[in-house]
Design a protein around this motif. Structure first.
Motif, PDB file in Angstrom:
ATOM      1  N   TRP A  23       1.068  -1.343  -0.060  1.00 51.73           N
ATOM      2  CA  TRP A  23       0.091  -0.011  -0.188  1.00 51.73           C
ATOM      3  C   TRP A  23       0.842   1.279  -0.035  1.00 51.73           C
ATOM      4  O   TRP A  23       2.022   1.191   0.362  1.00 51.73           O
ATOM      5  N   THR A  24       0.322   2.352  -0.422  1.00 51.56           N
ATOM      6  CA  THR A  24       0.987   3.745  -0.493  1.00 51.56           C
ATOM      7  C   THR A  24      -0.119   4.847  -0.308  1.00 51.56           C
ATOM      8  O   THR A  24      -1.032   4.672  -0.952  1.00 51.56           O
ATOM      9  N   ALA A  25       0.561   5.727   0.084  1.00 49.94           N
ATOM     10  CA  ALA A  25      -0.109   7.090   0.033  1.00 49.94           C
ATOM     11  C   ALA A  25       0.772   8.198  -0.118  1.00 49.94           C
ATOM     12  O   ALA A  25       1.734   8.149   0.369  1.00 49.94           O
ATOM     13  N   ASN A  26       0.292   9.153  -0.977  1.00 48.60           N
ATOM     14  CA  ASN A  26       1.225  10.232  -1.301  1.00 48.60           C
ATOM     15  C   ASN A  26       0.505  11.567  -1.691  1.00 48.60           C
ATOM     16  O   ASN A  26      -0.643  11.538  -2.029  1.00 48.60           O
ATOM     17  N   GLU A  27       1.232  12.556  -1.428  1.00 47.55           N
ATOM     18  CA  GLU A  27       0.787  14.025  -1.844  1.00 47.55           C
ATOM     19  C   GLU A  27       1.566  14.401  -2.828  1.00 47.55           C
ATOM     20  O   GLU A  27       2.625  14.199  -2.745  1.00 47.55           O
ATOM     21  N   PRO A  40      -5.870  -7.668   1.938  1.00 50.12           N
ATOM     22  CA  PRO A  40      -6.235  -6.344   1.264  1.00 50.12           C
ATOM     23  C   PRO A  40      -7.085  -5.291   1.864  1.00 50.12           C
ATOM     24  O   PRO A  40      -6.732  -4.166   1.809  1.00 50.12           O
ATOM     25  N   ASP A  41      -7.848  -5.827   2.817  1.00 43.34           N
ATOM     26  CA  ASP A  41      -8.667  -4.848   3.692  1.00 43.34           C
ATOM     27  C   ASP A  41      -7.539  -4.253   4.680  1.00 43.34           C
ATOM     28  O   ASP A  41      -7.746  -2.962   5.056  1.00 43.34           O
ATOM     29  N   ALA A  42      -6.579  -4.901   5.316  1.00 45.30           N
ATOM     30  CA  ALA A  42      -5.554  -4.452   6.114  1.00 45.30           C
ATOM     31  C   ALA A  42      -4.641  -3.455   5.294  1.00 45.30           C
ATOM     32  O   ALA A  42      -4.468  -2.183   5.904  1.00 45.30           O
ATOM     33  N   ALA A  43      -4.458  -3.705   4.127  1.00 46.65           N
ATOM     34  CA  ALA A  43      -3.679  -2.823   3.347  1.00 46.65           C
ATOM     35  C   ALA A  43      -4.434  -1.480   3.128  1.00 46.65           C
ATOM     36  O   ALA A  43      -3.914  -0.317   3.219  1.00 46.65           O
ATOM     37  N   SER A  44      -6.030  -1.501   2.827  1.00 47.63           N
ATOM     38  CA  SER A  44      -6.805  -0.432   2.745  1.00 47.63           C
ATOM     39  C   SER A  44      -6.725   0.478   3.899  1.00 47.63           C
ATOM     40  O   SER A  44      -6.684   1.743   3.760  1.00 47.63           O
ATOM     41  N   ARG A  45      -6.870  -0.144   5.035  1.00 49.12           N
ATOM     42  CA  ARG A  45      -7.000   0.588   6.335  1.00 49.12           C
ATOM     43  C   ARG A  45      -5.498   1.339   6.661  1.00 49.12           C
ATOM     44  O   ARG A  45      -5.637   2.462   6.949  1.00 49.12           O
ATOM     45  N   GLN A  46      -4.598   0.727   6.359  1.00 46.84           N
ATOM     46  CA  GLN A  46      -3.247   1.482   6.759  1.00 46.84           C
ATOM     47  C   GLN A  46      -3.047   2.567   5.566  1.00 46.84           C
ATOM     48  O   GLN A  46      -2.623   3.505   6.134  1.00 46.84           O
ATOM     49  N   ALA A  47      -3.298   2.283   4.524  1.00 45.93           N
ATOM     50  CA  ALA A  47      -3.197   3.358   3.410  1.00 45.93           C
ATOM     51  C   ALA A  47      -4.272   4.656   3.685  1.00 45.93           C
ATOM     52  O   ALA A  47      -3.512   5.617   3.565  1.00 45.93           O
ATOM     53  N   ASN A  48      -5.406   4.506   4.065  1.00 46.68           N
ATOM     54  CA  ASN A  48      -6.061   5.524   4.233  1.00 46.68           C
ATOM     55  C   ASN A  48      -5.811   6.407   5.588  1.00 46.68           C
ATOM     56  O   ASN A  48      -5.757   7.400   5.650  1.00 46.68           O
ATOM     57  N   ALA A  49      -5.276   5.394   6.722  1.00 44.08           N
ATOM     58  CA  ALA A  49      -4.642   6.111   7.823  1.00 44.08           C
ATOM     59  C   ALA A  49      -3.494   6.969   7.171  1.00 44.08           C
ATOM     60  O   ALA A  49      -3.423   7.978   8.013  1.00 44.08           O
ATOM     61  N   ALA A  50      -2.554   6.417   6.735  1.00 41.85           N
ATOM     62  CA  ALA A  50      -1.500   7.154   6.187  1.00 41.85           C
ATOM     63  C   ALA A  50      -1.833   8.644   5.396  1.00 41.85           C
ATOM     64  O   ALA A  50      -1.338   9.482   5.619  1.00 41.85           O
ATOM     65  N   ALA A  51      -2.973   8.415   4.364  1.00 42.01           N
ATOM     66  CA  ALA A  51      -3.350   9.640   3.732  1.00 42.01           C
ATOM     67  C   ALA A  51      -3.958  10.499   4.716  1.00 42.01           C
ATOM     68  O   ALA A  51      -3.806  11.806   4.531  1.00 42.01           O
ATOM     69  N   LEU A  52      -4.817  10.358   6.001  1.00 44.52           N
ATOM     70  CA  LEU A  52      -5.285  11.217   6.739  1.00 44.52           C
ATOM     71  C   LEU A  52      -3.989  12.018   7.432  1.00 44.52           C
ATOM     72  O   LEU A  52      -4.064  13.343   7.774  1.00 44.52           O
ATOM     73  N   ARG A  53      -2.997  11.219   7.664  1.00 46.69           N
ATOM     74  CA  ARG A  53      -1.670  11.789   8.348  1.00 46.69           C
ATOM     75  C   ARG A  53      -1.194  12.758   7.809  1.00 46.69           C
ATOM     76  O   ARG A  53      -0.602  13.815   7.895  1.00 46.69           O
ATOM     77  N   ALA A  60      -8.425  18.399   2.552  1.00 46.70           N
ATOM     78  CA  ALA A  60      -7.681  17.790   1.479  1.00 46.70           C
ATOM     79  C   ALA A  60      -8.573  16.804   0.481  1.00 46.70           C
ATOM     80  O   ALA A  60      -9.535  16.340   0.927  1.00 46.70           O
ATOM     81  N   ASN A  61      -8.338  16.726  -0.818  1.00 45.33           N
ATOM     82  CA  ASN A  61      -9.043  15.870  -1.753  1.00 45.33           C
ATOM     83  C   ASN A  61      -8.107  14.571  -1.751  1.00 45.33           C
ATOM     84  O   ASN A  61      -7.116  14.515  -2.289  1.00 45.33           O
ATOM     85  N   ILE A  62      -8.916  13.593  -0.939  1.00 42.05           N
ATOM     86  CA  ILE A  62      -8.347  12.336  -0.765  1.00 42.05           C
ATOM     87  C   ILE A  62      -8.964  11.431  -1.782  1.00 42.05           C
ATOM     88  O   ILE A  62     -10.161  11.175  -1.492  1.00 42.05           O
TER      89      ILE A  62
END
Length: 227
Positions: A23-27, A40-53, A60-62
């Motif tokens: 998973w990844t999250a980036n601005e 996949p569910d765990a990856a989605s949760r961690q990616a979403n949490a990273a996006a909020l951080r 923000a447009n996430i």
């Protein structure tokens, strides 16, 4: 007082990586985060949490765009392979003193980062090291705008080049058998049109991840130049 800047664009996504999920999250043009999860569910949760951080309390447009995960994973794997390569391969090949020919490309015009001076497009050439009935092997600079001693090998389909006169190298440039004509500089793009095109390319509106990423990059580059 209303904000004058557009809200930051933050994307997160996930993709399979062997038996796990990456998973990844980036601005854009900012911080990023990535990692692996077992499902996949765990990856989605961690990616979403990273996006909020990454938003850090800002509006923000996430958006969910799994293509960014595939792209990031490829970059990480490429860096890992480069680190394993022999030192001679990592530092780049040296152009042959007597190449058997050249391939040509148009180095796009660009703005210099320090003073925003426009650098016109120009034709560049890359030495051909070897030809076989199916392939043409050549050397190209590892960094497009830095054609110094740091070169890397590449190859293209010889039959396609001879048939069409040019071959597109994904994520790089079109290579030509003969020096191409430099296109005239296009007028500055309209930010509103680019933003509309970016929205239309979103997967939720019938586009694709690759098309949206390309449209987003065009919009943000034009916005940065306008600023």
């Amino acid at each position: 007082m209303p904000a004058t800047d557009d809200p930051p664009l933050i994307f997160w996504g996930r993709c399979r990586s062997g038996r796990r999920w990456f998973w990844t999250a980036n601005e854009y043009d900012g911080a990023d985060a990535h990692g692996w999860a077992d499902t996949p569910d765990a990856a989605s949760r961690q990616a979403n949490a990273a996006a909020l951080r990454l938003a850090a309390g800002r509006y923000a447009n996430i958006s969910v765009l799994h293509g960014v995960a595939t792209q990031k994973l490829r970059q990480l794997n490429a860096a890992k392979q480069a680190a394993k390569a022999p030192k001679s391969a990592r530092t780049g090949a040296v152009p042959p003193p007597d190449p058997i020919g050249y391939l040509y490309a148009v180095e796009p015009g660009r703005y210099r980062l320090d003073d925003e001076t426009w650098i016109p497009a120009k034709v560049v050439q890359f030495p051909i090291a070897k030809k076989t009935p199916k392939r043409i092997y050549y050397l190209r600079p590892r960094f497009l705008y830095m054609p110094g001693p740091d070169w890397e090998p590449g190859y293209i389909d010889r039959q396609a080049l001879e048939r069409h006169g040019s071959v597109y190298v994904p994520h790089w440039l079109s290579l030509f058998a003969e020096p191409p004509e430099i296109p005239k500089r296009a007028p500055a793009p309209d930010l509103k049109e680019l933003k509309t095109a970016m929205a239309a390319a979103h997967p939720d509106r019938g586009g694709s991840s690759e098309a949206f990423i390309a449209a987003r990059d065009r919009y943000l580059r034009a916005k940065a130049r306008a600023a």
